[in-house]
Design a protein around this motif. Structure first.
Motif, PDB file in Angstrom:
ATOM      1  N   LYS A 120       4.733  -0.546   0.281  1.00  0.00           N
ATOM      2  CA  LYS A 120       4.865   0.093  -1.036  1.00  0.00           C
ATOM      3  C   LYS A 120       5.441  -0.855  -2.087  1.00  0.00           C
ATOM      4  CE  LYS A 120       3.525   4.066   0.707  1.00  0.00           C
ATOM      5  NZ  LYS A 120       3.146   3.596   2.043  1.00  0.00           N
ATOM      6  N   GLY A 121       5.046  -2.135  -1.972  1.00  0.00           N
ATOM      7  CA  GLY A 121       5.479  -3.139  -2.935  1.00  0.00           C
ATOM      8  C   GLY A 121       6.743  -3.877  -2.562  1.00  0.00           C
ATOM      9  N   ASP A 122       7.404  -3.492  -1.457  1.00  0.00           N
ATOM     10  CA  ASP A 122       8.650  -4.128  -1.028  1.00  0.00           C
ATOM     11  C   ASP A 122       8.325  -5.307  -0.118  1.00  0.00           C
ATOM     12  OD1 ASP A 122      11.158  -4.842  -0.227  1.00  0.00           O
ATOM     13  OD2 ASP A 122      11.565  -2.994   0.913  1.00  0.00           O
ATOM     14  N   THR A 123       8.511  -6.534  -0.617  1.00  0.00           N
ATOM     15  CA  THR A 123       8.186  -7.728   0.164  1.00  0.00           C
ATOM     16  C   THR A 123       9.107  -7.929   1.356  1.00  0.00           C
ATOM     17  OG1 THR A 123       9.557  -9.048  -1.339  1.00  0.00           O
ATOM     18  CG2 THR A 123       7.196  -8.921  -1.830  1.00  0.00           C
ATOM     19  N   SER A 124      10.258  -7.294   1.339  1.00  0.00           N
ATOM     20  CA  SER A 124      11.204  -7.444   2.451  1.00  0.00           C
ATOM     21  C   SER A 124      11.117  -6.291   3.448  1.00  0.00           C
ATOM     22  CB  SER A 124      12.636  -7.532   1.919  1.00  0.00           C
ATOM     23  OG  SER A 124      12.982  -6.352   1.199  1.00  0.00           O
ATOM     24  N   SER A 125      10.109  -5.457   3.327  1.00  0.00           N
ATOM     25  CA  SER A 125       9.963  -4.304   4.209  1.00  0.00           C
ATOM     26  C   SER A 125       9.820  -4.741   5.668  1.00  0.00           C
ATOM     27  CB  SER A 125       8.737  -3.479   3.811  1.00  0.00           C
ATOM     28  OG  SER A 125       8.450  -2.494   4.785  1.00  0.00           O
ATOM     29  N   PRO A 126      10.650  -4.203   6.562  1.00  0.00           N
ATOM     30  CA  PRO A 126      10.518  -4.552   7.989  1.00  0.00           C
ATOM     31  C   PRO A 126       9.184  -4.103   8.571  1.00  0.00           C
ATOM     32  CG  PRO A 126      12.043  -2.715   7.686  1.00  0.00           C
ATOM     33  CD  PRO A 126      11.756  -3.245   6.323  1.00  0.00           C
ATOM     34  N   LEU A 127       8.592  -3.039   8.003  1.00  0.00           N
ATOM     35  CA  LEU A 127       7.289  -2.585   8.467  1.00  0.00           C
ATOM     36  C   LEU A 127       6.234  -3.660   8.254  1.00  0.00           C
ATOM     37  CD1 LEU A 127       7.267   1.087   7.131  1.00  0.00           C
ATOM     38  CD2 LEU A 127       7.638   0.326   9.473  1.00  0.00           C
ATOM     39  N   VAL A 128       6.308  -4.339   7.114  1.00  0.00           N
ATOM     40  CA  VAL A 128       5.368  -5.404   6.815  1.00  0.00           C
ATOM     41  C   VAL A 128       5.545  -6.560   7.790  1.00  0.00           C
ATOM     42  CG1 VAL A 128       4.675  -7.126   5.104  1.00  0.00           C
ATOM     43  CG2 VAL A 128       5.207  -4.782   4.381  1.00  0.00           C
TER      44      VAL A 128
END
Length: 536
Positions: free
Chosen positions: A223-231
């Motif tokens: 959802k636009g979060d570059t630090s997302s652990p899901l990514v």
């Protein structure tokens, strides 16, 4: 550079316009082939305005499906080479070219050529849109989102029917040229709409475009979060999957018939074949013939036909809402059973109460070779509506949802393309066969399709596993062991509530890497947490 959007509903909403193209074709033919403008311009009879001969009309209708069959087979190579997104955009361009030729047709040969080209477009879109959405959609929403393809088809049918109906009041060839030209509009919207959508991250990974792959994951999953652990977890899984995939040979169409994949190949292929052999094409392409048998003529005929298209749109909605909860198997079994009932009922009504209207058929429509009246006429119409109401929430959407769920990532594009080619091969055969069948065997045509529905029910019960709510690699675990060495087949009726452990989960417990491409335990926990928050 065009800004891209990662909302999964927007992605599905735009890409399934490819399905609407097929719907536009269905209703434009069903509304136009009974009109005077079409019948007079393409007349082949000894008397004026009788239209093409039955076998020629069958060929005209089937031409689109013939092109779709060839294109769907080739679409696997195309999508693997240029990407899912560009393949769909290519389909949009081809549709515009075909529509120009069709709308400008000077004779039957030119009309057939244009419809074959349109078929190329539909073949690519119908095979690759489900793959594109499946590779981007979360498991809990996958059925709903891929099922939107069928809903788009129903909307295309409905919209184009009313356009064709409105144009039927025009004089001469204009009555069919205008609607066939207007069907370019959704393809143009599809082409430009795809520009703002991302490419499949898995396809980008296969081309070593890792930066773009990560950007797509951030857009859709983070959802636009570059630090997302899901990514981070998703990117790690894709890299592990790709490392193993590259150690194996490139999968060809021949490989799909190997012991490892043959069961899945047969299930996916018959999923699409049965969706045609159930007889829905009789109700879509040739509904004007059916209602002409029931004594409807002129505007009453067209308006009555439009009611079934409204039913088709409305009754597809329950599938989008509940198919992930109810499951694929119960939905399919319900649909085939009730379609069989209505087909046998229509056969019985036409056989018992029908009369022979003569060689020119009812109202000059020779394919309307049986005539019923009174209560029997109303019953035929009611059974036709009930048939559509049984197909719309069951086999219609599930035929697109189910095949992409069956296969691992490295063969998904080609396997779905092969399955979809089965759809178009039988679409072609039925498009050609049905007009001739109505003239020669008359009401027995319904018996044939009723028997097919009975066979579908038996086939689904014994051999089609449940895939709803399962991760894509959990589906793989129903067919093969965690090491990909021993190929198994879990009884289909035992797959509803059973839990299958994917290769990744098995291997992570033993400290091994694997080629599976779904969630690790840590990522699964975070993913479910994210899904819960989004739902709330």
């Amino acid at each position: 550079m065009v800004k891209q959007y990662g909302n999964i509903y927007l992605i599905a909403g735009i890409s399934v316009i490819g399905g609407a193209l097929f719907g536009f074709d269905i209703s434009s033919m069903s509304a136009i082939i009974a009109g005077k403008g079409y019948l007079c311009y393409f007349n082949q009879g000894d008397e004026p305005c009788l239209g093409p001969r039955s076998e020629v009309q069958g060929g005209i209708t089937a031409a689109m499906a013939g092109g779709s069959w060839l294109a769907s087979l080739c679409s696997g190579f195309l999508a693997d080479r240029i990407g899912r997104k560009k393949a769909i955009m290519t389909a949009a361009v081809i549709w515009v070219i075909g529509s120009i030729i069709v709308s400008a047709s000077q004779n039957i040969a030119m009309l057939i050529v244009g419809r074959v080209i349109n078929g190329f477009s539909v073949g690519i879109a119908s095979a690759q849109v489900p793959v594109y959405i499946t590779e981007l959609a979360p498991p809990a929403k996958r059925g709903r989102l891929v099922g939107m393809q069928q809903w788009a088809i129903t909307w295309g049918i409905l919209i184009m029917f009313f356009i064709s109906y409105g144009c039927s009041f025009l004089e001469g060839p204009t009555a069919f040229r205008v609607p066939w030209a207007l069907q370019m509009i959704p393809a143009i919207i599809l082409f430009f709409g795809m520009m703002i959508l991302p490419e499949s991250p898995r396809w980008l990974a296969t081309k070593n475009r890792w930066e773009e792959c990560e950007q797509v994951l951030v857009l859709t999953l983070g959802k636009g979060d570059t630090s997302s652990p899901l990514v981070a977890h998703e990117l790690k899984d894709i890299k592990e999957w790709l490392e193993i995939e590259r150690q194996s040979q490139q999968v060809s169409y021949l490989e799909l018939f190997s012991p490892r994949y043959i069961n899945r190949t047969h299930i996916g292929l018959f999923m699409q074949i049965w969706s045609q052999l159930c007889g829905m094409n009789v109700m879509m392409y040739y509904i004007t013939y059916v209602f002409a048998m029931a004594g409807l003529t002129g505007n009453t005929l067209l308006v009555s036909s439009s009611i079934q298209y409204v039913i088709n749109v409305v009754m597809t909605v329950p599938a989008l809402l509940f198919v992930d909860k109810i499951g694929r198997r119960p939905t399919l079994l319900f649909g085939s059973t009730f379609m069989m009932i209505w087909l046998f009922a229509n056969a019985g009504l036409l056989a018992t109460y029908g009369t022979d209207p003569g060689p020119n058929g009812v109202g000059g429509i020779k394919e309307a070779s049986v005539e019923v009246s009174g209560a029997a006429s109303k019953a035929v119409i009611a059974c036709s509506y009930l048939f559509v109401a049984s197909f719309a929430p069951t086999w219609g959407p599930v035929s697109w949802i189910y095949p992409p769920e069956l296969y691992p990532n490295k063969i998904r594009s080609k396997a779905v393309a092969l399955a979809t080619s089965g759809n178009w091969a039988f679409n072609f055969a039925l498009g050609y066969f049905v007009p001739i069948a109505f003239v020669t065997i008359k009401w027995k045509t319904y018996v044939i399709f009723g028997v097919f529905c009975l066979a579908m029910t038996i086939h689904v019960f014994f051999l089609f596993p449940e895939t709803a709510g399962k991760r894509l690699e959990d589906v793989t675990a129903m067919f093969e062991d965690p090491h990909g060495i021993k190929y198994i087949g879990t009884p289909a009726w035992k797959t509803r509530s059973a839990t299958f452990r994917s290769s990744r989960l098995e291997h992570e417990e033993s400290g091994m890497q694997t080629s599976d491409d779904d969630l690790s335990p840590e990522r699964k926990e975070k993913y479910e947490e994210n899904e819960t928050k989004e739902h709330v």
